[in-house]
Design a protein around this motif. Structure first.
Motif, PDB file in Angstrom:
ATOM      1  N   ALA A 297       0.833  -1.210   0.000  1.00  0.00           N
ATOM      2  CA  ALA A 297       0.000   0.000   0.000  1.00  0.00           C
ATOM      3  C   ALA A 297       0.866   1.258   0.000  1.00  0.00           C
ATOM      4  N   SER A 298       2.127   1.133   0.439  1.00  0.00           N
ATOM      5  CA  SER A 298       3.044   2.280   0.497  1.00  0.00           C
ATOM      6  C   SER A 298       3.920   2.388  -0.749  1.00  0.00           C
ATOM      7  N   ILE A 299       3.781   1.447  -1.662  1.00  0.00           N
ATOM      8  CA  ILE A 299       4.662   1.386  -2.819  1.00  0.00           C
ATOM      9  C   ILE A 299       3.983   1.994  -4.038  1.00  0.00           C
ATOM     10  N   ASP A 300       4.689   2.856  -4.736  1.00  0.00           N
ATOM     11  CA  ASP A 300       4.180   3.394  -5.988  1.00  0.00           C
ATOM     12  C   ASP A 300       3.796   2.235  -6.914  1.00  0.00           C
ATOM     13  N   SER A 301       2.588   2.289  -7.433  1.00  0.00           N
ATOM     14  CA  SER A 301       2.065   1.148  -8.196  1.00  0.00           C
ATOM     15  C   SER A 301       2.910   0.842  -9.427  1.00  0.00           C
ATOM     16  N   GLU A 302       3.398   1.872 -10.100  1.00  0.00           N
ATOM     17  CA  GLU A 302       4.204   1.638 -11.298  1.00  0.00           C
ATOM     18  C   GLU A 302       5.504   0.935 -10.937  1.00  0.00           C
ATOM     19  N   TYR A 303       6.117   1.373  -9.841  1.00  0.00           N
ATOM     20  CA  TYR A 303       7.352   0.727  -9.402  1.00  0.00           C
ATOM     21  C   TYR A 303       7.070  -0.689  -8.915  1.00  0.00           C
ATOM     22  N   GLY A 304       6.022  -0.854  -8.141  1.00  0.00           N
ATOM     23  CA  GLY A 304       5.704  -2.153  -7.560  1.00  0.00           C
ATOM     24  C   GLY A 304       5.474  -3.225  -8.592  1.00  0.00           C
ATOM     25  N   LYS A 305       4.754  -2.908  -9.654  1.00  0.00           N
ATOM     26  CA  LYS A 305       4.407  -3.956 -10.614  1.00  0.00           C
ATOM     27  C   LYS A 305       5.541  -4.310 -11.571  1.00  0.00           C
ATOM     28  N   ARG A 306       6.636  -3.516 -11.528  1.00  0.00           N
ATOM     29  CA  ARG A 306       7.782  -3.878 -12.373  1.00  0.00           C
ATOM     30  C   ARG A 306       8.435  -5.157 -11.860  1.00  0.00           C
ATOM     31  N   GLN A 307       8.791  -5.193 -10.578  1.00  0.00           N
ATOM     32  CA  GLN A 307       9.350  -6.433 -10.025  1.00  0.00           C
ATOM     33  C   GLN A 307       9.264  -6.506  -8.508  1.00  0.00           C
ATOM     34  N   PHE A 308       9.168  -5.337  -7.835  1.00  0.00           N
ATOM     35  CA  PHE A 308       9.253  -5.345  -6.375  1.00  0.00           C
ATOM     36  C   PHE A 308       8.140  -6.169  -5.742  1.00  0.00           C
ATOM     37  N   VAL A 358      19.016  -0.311  -2.345  1.00  0.00           N
ATOM     38  CA  VAL A 358      19.460   0.730  -3.275  1.00  0.00           C
ATOM     39  C   VAL A 358      18.395   0.988  -4.333  1.00  0.00           C
ATOM     40  N   ASP A 359      17.737  -0.065  -4.787  1.00  0.00           N
ATOM     41  CA  ASP A 359      16.681   0.083  -5.796  1.00  0.00           C
ATOM     42  C   ASP A 359      15.495   0.874  -5.230  1.00  0.00           C
ATOM     43  N   LEU A 360      15.124   0.587  -3.977  1.00  0.00           N
ATOM     44  CA  LEU A 360      14.047   1.340  -3.333  1.00  0.00           C
ATOM     45  C   LEU A 360      14.419   2.816  -3.214  1.00  0.00           C
ATOM     46  N   LEU A 361      15.642   3.092  -2.766  1.00  0.00           N
ATOM     47  CA  LEU A 361      16.079   4.479  -2.616  1.00  0.00           C
ATOM     48  C   LEU A 361      16.093   5.205  -3.953  1.00  0.00           C
ATOM     49  N   SER A 362      16.502   4.502  -4.991  1.00  0.00           N
ATOM     50  CA  SER A 362      16.586   5.124  -6.317  1.00  0.00           C
ATOM     51  C   SER A 362      15.208   5.446  -6.883  1.00  0.00           C
ATOM     52  N   ASN A 363      14.223   4.624  -6.551  1.00  0.00           N
ATOM     53  CA  ASN A 363      12.895   4.779  -7.146  1.00  0.00           C
ATOM     54  C   ASN A 363      11.888   5.495  -6.247  1.00  0.00           C
ATOM     55  N   LEU A 364      11.953   5.249  -4.946  1.00  0.00           N
ATOM     56  CA  LEU A 364      11.005   5.870  -4.025  1.00  0.00           C
ATOM     57  C   LEU A 364      11.593   7.092  -3.324  1.00  0.00           C
ATOM     58  N   GLY A 365      12.923   7.144  -3.235  1.00  0.00           N
ATOM     59  CA  GLY A 365      13.570   8.193  -2.465  1.00  0.00           C
ATOM     60  C   GLY A 365      13.758   7.764  -1.019  1.00  0.00           C
TER      61      GLY A 365
END
Length: 436
Positions: A297-308, A358-365
């Motif tokens: 619920a806290s993850i950007d949907s576009e980022y989440g559905k890529r692989q996270f 690192v991937d989370l920091l790069s995409n979510l900040g």
């Protein structure tokens, strides 16, 4: 839950105890300079010292287990002096000098031919000490004693110079195997003092920003024809930002960690609502499914559905699958949350891979990534020390890097400090929502 540990109890030989007593007897009466000179003569040079004390040191050096045990003896002798000096602000600089002394080279030749071999062994053991966890811990403690070290050559100084800023790292970075109880207590006291001052500074900064925000809203817009000096304003004493985040990023972090993020709900409210629901959960598998929804619920949907989201789901399904149909209990919650932090941050010092982090920091900040971690520790407060340990692993991994090379990690550590201070202390910043 505290994780301060009483480190291993070694069997102390008579020779070791006499060495400790030697320094214990002198530390109350001699100046730091005299004691540092003693230390140099005894351990660095290994010559021209009280023959009775030298005889005890020679037996320690000649021991069959010296390769494994000498580091504990030298570390204990260091801490006898350090523990005394830490309590005296005017003597704290001596700690820095003592730690620097350990890496200095001997300058005196060995005059007693009969001791040549023993002195060479001693000097080699001291050199090996520089490669131990005990020495690394002492070096970090030295940085802690250098007030304001991070202000000098900020971008090119090493990450390790920032250790003082992060009291949540102290337990993991400033205490090593063999650290005496007095040292652990001293570090605990410093941790409490630094954390308390940080909370005061943060509270004063937020109060200043709120007052400033109200002042800007209440001040009438001046006509271009009216000199700005004629616009009435109240003087508000500026308060310095206590973090390494810029004002904009800190404001966003404060709103995330202290403010309302879903309607009228804060992070604490949302975590409590989930826990209330979990109390009615029928099985561990159902809990993991709900936990997946809670996190994504806290993850950007576009980022989440890529692989996270897929990786997260697979990780949760692989967590204690043999317990899937058991009733939920405290053990399962703690294990699930601790393993989740392994997945999201870093596994261990032996396996320091942190690609997901690192991937989370790069995409979510850094702020939204920290919000994700905060959601987990608010569900299970017992894993807060475990999260702090994850960050200490990253700090240790990168501490010799220059700050401008690890600005992503510094931003994460700063955000975590804000998040933990707000949610795990008496600090009350509920009025942060008044910042606009």
């Amino acid at each position: 839950m505290s994780t301060w540990t009483t480190y291993r109890n070694r069997e102390i030989t008579q020779e070791e105890q006499r060495l400790y007593n030697h320094f214990l007897d002198r530390v109350p009466y001699e100046s730091p300079r005299q004691l540092i000179d003693r230390f140099r003569s005894l351990f660095i040079e290994g010559t021209s010292y009280d023959p009775h004390v030298m005889a005890d040191l020679d037996k320690v050096v000649a021991s069959k287990v010296a390769d494994q045990e000498f580091k504990f003896v030298l570390n204990r002798c260091c801490h006898i002096l350090i523990n005394r000096w830490q309590a005296r602000p005017q003597a704290q600089r001596a700690i820095v000098e003592l730690v620097a002394l350990l890496s200095s080279l001997p300058t005196r030749p060995v005059m007693e031919h009969s001791r040549t071999r023993t002195v060479k062994q001693l000097r080699e053991l001291v050199r090996q000490f520089l490669e131990t966890e005990q020495y690394l811990t002492l070096r970090r403690l030295s940085q802690l004693m250098i007030q304001g070290a991070e202000t000098h050559s900020a971008e090119t100084s090493q990450l390790g110079t920032l250790i003082r800023r992060y009291p949540y790292l102290y337990e993991h970075c400033l205490v090593s195997e063999g650290s005496p109880d007095e040292h652990q207590e001293s570090i605990r006291q410093i941790q409490t003092q630094v954390q308390r001052q940080y909370e005061i500074d943060l509270s004063q900064y937020v109060t200043y920003q709120v007052r400033r925000s109200f002042e800007l809203r209440e001040t009438p817009l001046a006509s271009p024809l009216i000199a700005s000096a004629q616009v009435p304003t109240r003087l508000i004493t500026p308060v310095k930002n206590p973090t390494l985040l810029d004002d904009r990023d800190l404001r966003f972090a404060l709103q995330q960690f202290a403010g309302k993020i879903e309607g009228a709900y804060t992070h604490r409210d949302i975590a409590q609502r989930f826990l209330n629901h979990a109390s009615d959960t029928k099985s561990f598998k159902a809990f993991k499914d709900d936990l997946y929804q809670y996190i994504t619920a806290s993850i950007d949907s576009e980022y989440g559905k890529r692989q996270f989201n897929k990786q997260l789901y697979a990780h949760l399904q692989a967590t204690l699958p043999e317990s899937d149909f058991q009733p939920l209990n405290d053990f399962l919650i703690v294990r699930t949350c601790s393993q989740l932090l392994n997945f999201l941050v870093v596994e261990s010092p032996q396996q320091p891979q942190h690609f997901v982090f690192v991937d989370l920091l790069s995409n979510l900040g850094p702020t939204l990534t920290t919000s994700l971690l905060l959601k987990i520790v608010l569900l299970c407060r017992k894993v807060k020390p475990y999260l702090e340990k994850r960050f200490s692993i990253l700090f240790s991994h990168y501490e010799s890097h220059t700050r401008n090379c690890v600005d992503w990690l510094i931003a994460a550590m700063e955000n975590l400090h804000v998040a933990l201070s707000i949610n795990f202390s008496t600090l009350n910043l509920c009025f942060v929502n008044q910042l606009v």
